[in-house]
Every structure is written in C-alpha cells, then in structure tokens.
Design a protein around this motif. Structure first.
Motif, PDB file in Angstrom:
ATOM      1  N   UNK A 114       0.821  -1.207   0.000  1.00  0.00           N
ATOM      2  CA  UNK A 114       0.000   0.000   0.000  1.00  0.00           C
ATOM      3  C   UNK A 114       0.860   1.264   0.000  1.00  0.00           C
ATOM      4  N   UNK A 115       2.149   1.104   0.274  1.00  0.00           N
ATOM      5  CA  UNK A 115       3.037   2.264   0.335  1.00  0.00           C
ATOM      6  C   UNK A 115       3.965   2.365  -0.870  1.00  0.00           C
ATOM      7  N   UNK A 116       4.520   1.226  -1.260  1.00  0.00           N
ATOM      8  CA  UNK A 116       5.607   1.251  -2.243  1.00  0.00           C
ATOM      9  C   UNK A 116       5.051   1.224  -3.665  1.00  0.00           C
ATOM     10  N   UNK A 117       5.506   2.176  -4.454  1.00  0.00           N
ATOM     11  CA  UNK A 117       5.102   2.288  -5.851  1.00  0.00           C
ATOM     12  C   UNK A 117       6.364   2.368  -6.708  1.00  0.00           C
ATOM     13  N   UNK A 118       6.164   2.378  -8.001  1.00  0.00           N
ATOM     14  CA  UNK A 118       7.319   2.601  -8.890  1.00  0.00           C
ATOM     15  C   UNK A 118       7.982   3.938  -8.545  1.00  0.00           C
ATOM     16  N   UNK A 119       7.168   4.922  -8.201  1.00  0.00           N
ATOM     17  CA  UNK A 119       7.718   6.221  -7.819  1.00  0.00           C
ATOM     18  C   UNK A 119       8.617   6.118  -6.592  1.00  0.00           C
ATOM     19  N   UNK A 120       8.257   5.240  -5.646  1.00  0.00           N
ATOM     20  CA  UNK A 120       9.101   5.050  -4.460  1.00  0.00           C
ATOM     21  C   UNK A 120      10.479   4.542  -4.872  1.00  0.00           C
ATOM     22  N   UNK A 170      17.511  17.668  -4.072  1.00  0.00           N
ATOM     23  CA  UNK A 170      17.038  17.021  -5.316  1.00  0.00           C
ATOM     24  C   UNK A 170      15.515  16.816  -5.279  1.00  0.00           C
ATOM     25  N   UNK A 171      14.855  17.621  -4.461  1.00  0.00           N
ATOM     26  CA  UNK A 171      13.418  17.408  -4.247  1.00  0.00           C
ATOM     27  C   UNK A 171      12.626  17.462  -5.549  1.00  0.00           C
ATOM     28  N   UNK A 218       9.447  11.847  -6.638  1.00  0.00           N
ATOM     29  CA  UNK A 218       8.007  11.693  -6.812  1.00  0.00           C
ATOM     30  C   UNK A 218       7.318  12.223  -5.555  1.00  0.00           C
ATOM     31  N   UNK A 219       6.589  13.328  -5.679  1.00  0.00           N
ATOM     32  CA  UNK A 219       5.992  13.932  -4.474  1.00  0.00           C
ATOM     33  C   UNK A 219       4.850  13.109  -3.897  1.00  0.00           C
ATOM     34  N   UNK A 220       4.363  12.129  -4.656  1.00  0.00           N
ATOM     35  CA  UNK A 220       3.227  11.339  -4.149  1.00  0.00           C
ATOM     36  C   UNK A 220       3.675  10.121  -3.357  1.00  0.00           C
ATOM     37  N   UNK A 221       4.968   9.798  -3.414  1.00  0.00           N
ATOM     38  CA  UNK A 221       5.436   8.592  -2.723  1.00  0.00           C
ATOM     39  C   UNK A 221       5.320   8.777  -1.207  1.00  0.00           C
ATOM     40  N   UNK A 222       4.797   7.777  -0.555  1.00  0.00           N
ATOM     41  CA  UNK A 222       4.499   7.864   0.876  1.00  0.00           C
ATOM     42  C   UNK A 222       5.559   7.152   1.713  1.00  0.00           C
ATOM     43  N   UNK A 278       4.741   6.624   7.722  1.00  0.00           N
ATOM     44  CA  UNK A 278       3.860   7.495   8.511  1.00  0.00           C
ATOM     45  C   UNK A 278       2.585   7.832   7.752  1.00  0.00           C
ATOM     46  N   UNK A 279       2.508   7.416   6.508  1.00  0.00           N
ATOM     47  CA  UNK A 279       1.433   7.719   5.546  1.00  0.00           C
ATOM     48  C   UNK A 279       1.550   9.141   4.998  1.00  0.00           C
ATOM     49  N   UNK A 280       2.591   9.861   5.379  1.00  0.00           N
ATOM     50  CA  UNK A 280       2.845  11.192   4.808  1.00  0.00           C
ATOM     51  C   UNK A 280       3.858  11.071   3.671  1.00  0.00           C
ATOM     52  N   UNK A 281       3.864  12.028   2.754  1.00  0.00           N
ATOM     53  CA  UNK A 281       4.818  11.948   1.635  1.00  0.00           C
ATOM     54  C   UNK A 281       6.270  12.016   2.104  1.00  0.00           C
ATOM     55  N   UNK A 282       7.134  11.333   1.363  1.00  0.00           N
ATOM     56  CA  UNK A 282       8.574  11.384   1.652  1.00  0.00           C
ATOM     57  C   UNK A 282       9.069  12.830   1.675  1.00  0.00           C
ATOM     58  N   UNK A 283       8.533  13.636   0.764  1.00  0.00           N
ATOM     59  CA  UNK A 283       9.031  15.003   0.635  1.00  0.00           C
ATOM     60  C   UNK A 283       8.491  15.924   1.731  1.00  0.00           C
ATOM     61  N   UNK A 284       7.532  15.461   2.516  1.00  0.00           N
ATOM     62  CA  UNK A 284       6.870  16.305   3.519  1.00  0.00           C
ATOM     63  C   UNK A 284       7.814  17.056   4.439  1.00  0.00           C
ATOM     64  N   UNK A 285       8.756  16.356   5.109  1.00  0.00           N
ATOM     65  CA  UNK A 285       9.594  17.049   6.092  1.00  0.00           C
ATOM     66  C   UNK A 285      10.816  17.749   5.493  1.00  0.00           C
TER      67      UNK A 285
END
Ligand code: FES
Length: 580
Positions: free
Chosen positions: A255-261, A335-336, A340-344, A347-354
């Motif tokens: 449910x978390x890992x995608x190609x974008x991840x 390198x933000x 992929x800004x949608x990858x989670x 914590x269920x928050x995006x990787x780019x969040x913090x």
C-alpha cells in the motif's frame, strides 16, 4: 476475559488466539509466560525481526535497539515479540553473504507468515540484512517498518580517519606497493572499527539503510543515525509506537511502495554516490512487489542526478560526518524536484513532507545542488557484445581517463585462477596499464553467489610502476566500499552462457561509458564460432546438495535482481494450510 477474546477477530493474530476451542487455548497458553490474558484481547502483536548476532558484528547492538522498540510497542498498547532471524555477517560468512541473501529472505518470509503476528519491525544493518528483510516483508505484505542499525563512529589511525572497508583496500595496496610496512598495517586493525554499527563508508550497508528510508520504509529522519547515537534508541522507541499505528491502519508495503518510491530510491542512490550492490537489491525488492523496475531505470533516472555527497569510497568523508552535515533529508531537499511527491512513507505522509525543514550544515560533506561534486552521478548500464543483457559501472568511483578505453584482455577463469597468477612476475609479458583484466565464473550461478571480487587486485609488477587503476570486467559484484574502473554484474554471466565465457587473453575489449557500450573487438561471426574452454567450464560451481544446489538451479541473473525464480512476487500473509 475469554468472552472478550472471543469477540475480537479483526487482528490477524486473532486467527490463532481468539475463541474458546482447544487450539486457541493452546496458542494462548503457550504464550502465557509473562504475558497477561489481555495480551490476547485484540492488541497488535508486533514481531521484531532481529538480525542481531555475535557473528554479524555490525548488527550485534540490535538487541538493545529491540528493547527500545519493545517499549514503544507496549506504550502504544501492542505486544512486542522478539523474532531472531537469519543474520548475515558480510566479512565472515563464506563463500559470500550474497549466496545466502535469498535464503535469509525466504526464511524470514516464511517465519513472518507462519507466526501469529500483525506487523513487524525489521532490524538490519550489515549489507545483506536490510535487503533480505525488505524482500521478505514485501512478499508477506504485513505492516512493516525498518530500523537501520546505523553506521559506526569514525576511527582514526595516526591522526587520519579510517573508512572501514575502503581503507583496508587502500592500506593493503600500500603494503603491496611497499609504501607501508606489514606491522603498520596490522596496527591499524584495531583503529578501523571504533564502535558498534556497520561500515562507516558509503558502502552497501549505509546505502541500503538510506535507501530503505528513501523508499519510505523507515521513520523519517532515522536513516543514517550512527549506531552509537542515542537518537537511534529514541527512534526505535518511536518506531515501536508507529508499528502499532500501522497495523491499525493496515499500512502494508504494497500500500506504500510504488514505482515512484523506487525511482526516488534511484535518485537517492545517485545523489549519495551509493553502492552498486543497491542495483540488485532494489530490483529484487521491486520484483517481490510486482513493480516494474529495470536495470535501465538506474541509468535513465540516475543520469540526471548530481553527486552531492563526498563520502568514501569515492570521496573523503564518512557516515558520522554525513549525519552531522544534515544527513539524508539535507540531500533529498537538494534534489526534491527530481523526487516523486506522491510517494508515501510508513507514517502515511509523503517522503518530501519534512524536507522543508532540512538544512546542510557542512557543505564540504554534502554539496548544494548548485555546487555538486559531479553534475551527473548514478550508475551507467552498458550493453554490447560482451554484455547482451547489461553490465553496470559506477563512473563516480572510476578513473576519468579510463571511461573510454580499448585494451588487450587478460583473462582469468575464476577467483582461484586470478589469485594464482595475478602477482606472478611471469604474468603475460604484454600486460601493462592499458590491459583490461577480465574475470569470469563469478556470477550468481558460477561461483555461486556472485561474490564481491570484481575489483580484482592490480598485478604487482604494475603497482610497482605506479599504476593505481585499470579497467576490470567481471560477472561478479564489487564491494560497496571499493573503487576503481570496474565493470560489474555482466549479464548473462559466463556460467549462464554469456559471451564473457568466450573472451581470450589477447582479444581487444572496448569500454565506452559515455556511449554505454561494452564490446569485444572481434567479428560476431568469429565469436559465434567459439565455445568456452574446458578450464572455463570446469571452474563453474556444481553443488550437489542443499541450498547451494537449489540456488544454482533457480537463481536469476543480476540484471533482474538475482532472486530465485520461484521467490519473485508475493503470496501475502495467508498461511497455506491451518494445522490442528
Ligand atoms: Fe557489515 Fe560492512 S561488514 S556493513
């Protein structure tokens, strides 16, 4: 109390514990050694898959980390359960830890599935442990979160920092070149491993710990925390709490890992100048999830990424410096725009969040986007008559003047053959700095296990002449702590029928990294007429029994992750049959 047990069925573990029948009685009773009855009232049962082992010194501290996880799990209302799993110590396990990565992954997968658990905290560190844990968790698909055990602190010798792994190569070559005495070499031994934790260079362990976070599988900010830093235990406590939350939310790897991840992982790998071993590991993890990831993605996605981290083996600093300089988030912020800004994350928050809060505190260690160490980092994937299915090279660890090179092949049929002849003063008189050293029989099937031997030593007679790098080509791997102009993972390997088996000493070989080519400079028709020599074929592994036999029969090639063919994919958390 039993009435409450009966009413709770939502947790996976309740399939074992809920009810009043004999089986539920047995399952609960055998766990009631210190656990109260309310441990079975529907609380999340969290396994701590723990690769701590005295024979995996890099992971020996993980028992203490597990204690902090336990506190966090209890605090959040869950039940922590220590689950020792197969551990692999990179420096000790023979013939090579990679032979056992898939075995560890298979054993961990089966034990996660077979036991009454609802989620798992994965404790790893030394090179193969985090890949094996992630492969297993991906195939079982229970809520899972990784705690990277963290690098050791920097040791010094004669006032100079020692990168464990990398400096072993450097110092041993200095001994062979006659610029360091053997006694001085031995004296450096106890300085190299200063504290608990894994290798402190940007080797495979550091790389995979950071990539686990870049994939989203680690509590944000924890990756790269030194093993001896108290913030690791604080993070372990928080991760225990998080694991209980993940179970409630049914937040699984799929449910978390995608190609974008994974593409985020590739961007990270390039920006940090990580180990080439990450290629096979990420491909194998993606394969467990059914995510379409290829070797070419590493080149295509990584090629646009600048190298920002100045760590050994290709640079100067070590992981303690990296963490002090801002760590992974400081790199990712630079390198933000490539992420992929949608990858989670877990914590269920995006990787780019913090990342907005991240800063670089030492621009010598972590460069800004505007002042990269190299404009284009990443892994180059080469194709040609010598590697129809691809081979990889890490240009950042190579000598610039060798990236386009034509030279005569000096061929070794095996590691043993190489060791027997490489320092022979009578080694082919024509071997010189322009020669290309080729070693085969070192792929997944050939050795077996694809050992880290591709960075073969240079002939002593050339070392004495001051030669410090040559083009080397191999179907094996290279230690993440090594460096040089080394072409690795040649696929298909010689033992799987690859043309590497057909090269002869004296043939000309052409390496052209900018053109992504690796060719043997003889006509295709002539190559097609050749067959491997008897010496080449008899050097291939022929295990008669046990795991090695199963491995050789079923392992896939490096270009798809070197997983066993029947382990690719996932069957989820359902047990095949219920006994009793
Ligand atoms: Fe364990 Fe290097 S030997 S990480």
């Amino acid at each position: 109390m039993i009435g409450k047990v009966v009413s709770v069925v939502q947790q996976r573990s309740a399939q074992w514990y809920a009810g009043t029948d004999r089986n539920a009685y047995i399952h609960r009773a055998w766990m009631r050694r210190g656990l109260p009855a309310h441990a079975f009232d529907g609380r999340a049962h969290i396994a701590i898959a723990n690769t701590a082992s005295d024979l995996t010194p890099c992971n020996a501290h993980l028992n203490e980390v597990a204690e902090s996880v336990k506190q966090g799990v209890y605090e959040a209302g869950g039940i922590p359960l220590n689950l020792p799993v197969v551990s692999l110590g990179e420096t000790l396990v023979r013939p090579t830890a990679m032979l056992w990565r898939n075995m560890a992954a298979m054993a961990i997968e089966e034990m996660l599935r077979a036991n009454p658990i609802d989620g798992v905290v994965l404790l790893g560190g030394c090179d193969k442990t985090i890949p094996a844990l992630l492969m297993a968790a991906a195939s079982v698909d229970l809520p899972a979160v990784v705690i990277p055990g963290g690098p050791m602190l920097t040791g010094t010798f004669r006032g100079r920092a020692l990168g464990c792994g990398t400096d072993v190569w450097r110092l041993s070559e200095e001994v062979r070149a006659g610029t360091l005495s053997e006694a001085q070499f031995i004296a450096s031994e106890s300085s190299m491993l200063r504290s608990r934790g894994h290798c402190n260079t940007m080797g495979t362990a550091s790389t995979m710990g950071l990539l686990a976070e870049a994939l989203g599988m680690v509590l944000p900010g924890l990756g790269g925390t030194p093993a001896a830093d108290s913030r690791l235990l604080e993070g372990a406590h928080k991760t225990g709490r998080l694991a209980v939350e993940m179970v409630a939310a049914h937040r699984t790897p799929s449910s978390l890992l995608t190609r974008g991840s994974f593409l985020n992982g590739i961007v990270t790998l390039a920006a940090i100048g990580g180990s080439t071993n990450a290629v096979v590991h990420l491909l194998a993890i993606a394969g467990r999830l059914g995510i379409d990831l290829t070797q070419d993605d590493f080149d295509v996605t990584g090629a646009q990424v600048p190298l920002l981290v100045d760590l050994q083996p290709s640079g100067r600093f070590l992981m303690e410096d990296f963490f002090r300089a801002g760590g992974l988030h400081a790199v990712l912020r630079e390198v933000q725009d490539l992420l992929d800004p949608t990858a989670l994350t877990v914590t269920s928050s995006p990787l780019v969040g913090p990342l907005g809060d991240a800063e670089i505190w030492d621009r010598e260690v972590i460069r800004s986007r505007g002042e990269p160490l190299q404009a284009h980092a990443g892994i180059a994937v080469l194709y040609g008559t010598l590697a129809p299915d691809g081979a990889v090279i890490k240009p950042a660890a190579a000598s610039a003047h060798l990236l386009q090179h034509r030279g005569r092949a000096m061929v070794f049929d095996s590691i043993e053959d190489m060791h027997a002849r490489i320092h022979d003063p009578d080694l082919d008189v024509d071997v010189d700095a322009e020669s290309v050293l080729i070693m085969r029989g070192c792929g997944p099937k050939g050795y077996p296990g694809m050992p880290e031997v591709a960075n073969m030593p240079l002939p002593a007679k050339l070392l004495r002449q001051g030669v410090r790098d040559m083009v080397r080509i191999c179907d094996g791997r290279m230690s993440g702590t090594a460096y040089g102009t080394v072409v690795l993972h040649v696929s298909p390997e010689a033992a799987a029928g690859g043309p590497l088996a057909l090269v002869r000493t004296g043939d000309f070989v052409i390496l052209d990294v900018p053109a992504r080519r690796l060719d043997i400079d003889i006509p295709n028709e002539e190559l097609a007429q050749r067959s491997p020599s008897e010496a080449t074929v008899t050097a291939y592994a022929t295990p008669l029994r046990g795991w090695e036999r199963l491995y050789v029969q079923t392992v896939q090639q490096a270009n798809t992750g070197a997983d066993l063919d029947f382990l690719v994919g996932s069957t989820g958390d359902r047990v095949s049959r219920e006994s009793h």
